[in-house]
Design a protein around this motif. Sequence first.
Motif, PDB file in Angstrom:
ATOM      1  N   LEU A  41       0.845  -1.184   0.000  1.00 57.27           N
ATOM      2  CA  LEU A  41       0.000   0.000   0.000  1.00 57.27           C
ATOM      3  C   LEU A  41       0.884   1.239   0.000  1.00 57.27           C
ATOM      4  O   LEU A  41       1.555   1.540   1.001  1.00 57.27           O
ATOM      5  CB  LEU A  41      -0.907   0.009   1.230  1.00 57.27           C
ATOM      6  CG  LEU A  41      -1.895  -1.160   1.346  1.00 57.27           C
ATOM      7  CD1 LEU A  41      -2.532  -1.161   2.734  1.00 57.27           C
ATOM      8  CD2 LEU A  41      -2.962  -1.074   0.257  1.00 57.27           C
ATOM      9  N   ILE A  90      -8.771   3.101   0.391  1.00 56.00           N
ATOM     10  CA  ILE A  90      -7.732   2.254  -0.197  1.00 56.00           C
ATOM     11  C   ILE A  90      -8.054   2.099  -1.670  1.00 56.00           C
ATOM     12  O   ILE A  90      -9.043   1.463  -2.048  1.00 56.00           O
ATOM     13  CB  ILE A  90      -7.670   0.878   0.484  1.00 56.00           C
ATOM     14  CG1 ILE A  90      -7.415   1.025   1.984  1.00 56.00           C
ATOM     15  CG2 ILE A  90      -6.575   0.024  -0.162  1.00 56.00           C
ATOM     16  CD1 ILE A  90      -7.420  -0.301   2.740  1.00 56.00           C
ATOM     17  N   LEU A 103      -7.678  -6.961   0.721  1.00 54.64           N
ATOM     18  CA  LEU A 103      -7.993  -5.592   1.120  1.00 54.64           C
ATOM     19  C   LEU A 103      -9.113  -5.558   2.160  1.00 54.64           C
ATOM     20  O   LEU A 103      -9.100  -4.716   3.067  1.00 54.64           O
ATOM     21  CB  LEU A 103      -8.375  -4.770  -0.113  1.00 54.64           C
ATOM     22  CG  LEU A 103      -7.258  -4.556  -1.139  1.00 54.64           C
ATOM     23  CD1 LEU A 103      -7.780  -3.809  -2.358  1.00 54.64           C
ATOM     24  CD2 LEU A 103      -6.089  -3.797  -0.517  1.00 54.64           C
ATOM     25  N   ALA A 130     -11.567   2.281   6.912  1.00 51.67           N
ATOM     26  CA  ALA A 130     -11.021   2.238   5.555  1.00 51.67           C
ATOM     27  C   ALA A 130     -12.101   1.790   4.580  1.00 51.67           C
ATOM     28  O   ALA A 130     -12.758   0.768   4.804  1.00 51.67           O
ATOM     29  CB  ALA A 130      -9.828   1.297   5.485  1.00 51.67           C
ATOM     30  N   LEU A 165      -4.329   5.540   0.470  1.00 56.40           N
ATOM     31  CA  LEU A 165      -3.515   4.344   0.288  1.00 56.40           C
ATOM     32  C   LEU A 165      -3.808   3.793  -1.101  1.00 56.40           C
ATOM     33  O   LEU A 165      -4.944   3.863  -1.582  1.00 56.40           O
ATOM     34  CB  LEU A 165      -3.844   3.281   1.331  1.00 56.40           C
ATOM     35  CG  LEU A 165      -3.585   3.621   2.797  1.00 56.40           C
ATOM     36  CD1 LEU A 165      -4.124   2.508   3.693  1.00 56.40           C
ATOM     37  CD2 LEU A 165      -2.103   3.833   3.052  1.00 56.40           C
TER      38      LEU A 165
END
Length: 524
Positions: free
Chosen positions: A290, A382, A396, A410, A431
């Motif tokens: 990341l 992300i 993820l 996230a 990220l």
Amino acid sequence: MTTAVAGVVVLAGCGTGTGGGEPGTAAGIPAGDPVAGGTLRWRASSDEGCIDPAQVQLRPFVAFGRQMVDSLTYQNNDGEIEPWLASEWTVNEDATAFTFTIRDGVTFGDGTPVTADIVKRNYDAISQMGVASPLGSPVLAGYTGSSVEGNTVTMSFGKPSASFLQGSSIPALGIVSQATLDRTLAERCAGQVDGTGPFEVQEYVRNSTITLARREGYAWPPASFDNQGNAYLDSISVQFVPDGSVAVGMILSDQIDFVTDIVVTDADRIVNSPGVTVWEAIQPGTNTGLATNPKSGPMADLRVRQAVNKAINREELVAATLSSIDTIAPGILSPKNPGFADLSEMLTMDVAGAGALLDQAGWIPGPDGVRIKDGQPLSIEIMYYVPPLAPYQPMLELIQQQLAEVGIEAELSPQTVAQAFDNERTFNFDLSLNGRTRCDPIVLADWFGGYDPELDTLMAAVEAEPDTARRNEIAAQAQRFAMENVYLVPTNVWRYPQAYRSEVQGVVFDCANVPAMSEVWMSE
């Protein structure tokens, strides 16, 4: 001054394979003579929408481009630089000038000869393409132009560029004809590319098929290749099969011959399958991870970046969401990349430590478990690009859970390849799941250039150092600095498994694990 004459300049060990034969050799080739003829059925997951080697960036299309164009040099799977379109070269003392002697007798598909002047025009053109050549233009950072004298061309740089010799081997810097240079970038994307490679574009139907046909009269592969003449195959037929599990089923049932991009969730289905060879090689370049945005948003605070790194349980990620051939990342660079530094001690999970860092940064636990600061939740995105990285979604999602345990909310943000790369370039992300491939430590600058002046200074020193051992020492310092500042949260070693049926013989991979199909022949 460094000179190579029909030999190699040894850099360092690059990607090696654990399946399909020894690195740098014809994988799986049996006793007997190669047989000419046949069509290789090659699967790719999606169409990048362009087939010009200078403009593509997805790995399958880099591989397709390699069959169409040759480069000045070739970097074999052991990381050695071999002559190719250049028969020899010299490098000046401060690595700002590279003089190549162009091989005689090489022609483009249209019959025109390869000359020092056309090589100069190619490099001038790519240097002016900017972001339109995402893999080629970074190699030419600092390029000030070329001069031609007889059959030699000298590329000059305004700053030391020790990595350029390796860069001269990549498909994005493959040489194309003047007619190709005269075409628009859109025309080239559509398949109007005339190179010196062993195959030519016969047909390109977007989102459907690519057909590459053998080019007659090819006689200038790298000297290490067994086949010094025409490709054995009549043609290569590329099919786009988005579903990885369907593609695995197709190769197991003899509906396709070669799969370039096996996804992590399907690797275990095909490893050790009878009738199929799997090339499990580790990718050179960076590990998968990341990338963080140190310029804006919550990740601009080093303590938040450090907390994210400490919150990640890499062993759990690999065991629960990846394949049996995957391993946790021991650092920023791949273990097979020149200059790799083992930073495992900086990648240990520490949930309590992560919480303490967030406390110090002023993010206090909120009523719903999400930390808050000045009334705002600690919420990040992300980013990952689809479809190529869609198989990493389970990983993820687990990262989401691990971050939630320390109070970070996230959200996953799937984006197109173009969107994701543009957002990375403009620091419009929190990220970003990604990785970079290049068989040289300068890959750090390719990805993290502009992140930090001190890191830029270290990478400039890498470029200025001609001695390989000293260069790798400086690269190790740069990796440690990048990890101390958490510009990347490494997750797993980037493997790029590829598979081909046992009838496919003679496969050879370069340092970046790109196959050379001029060596391939079909045993049945």
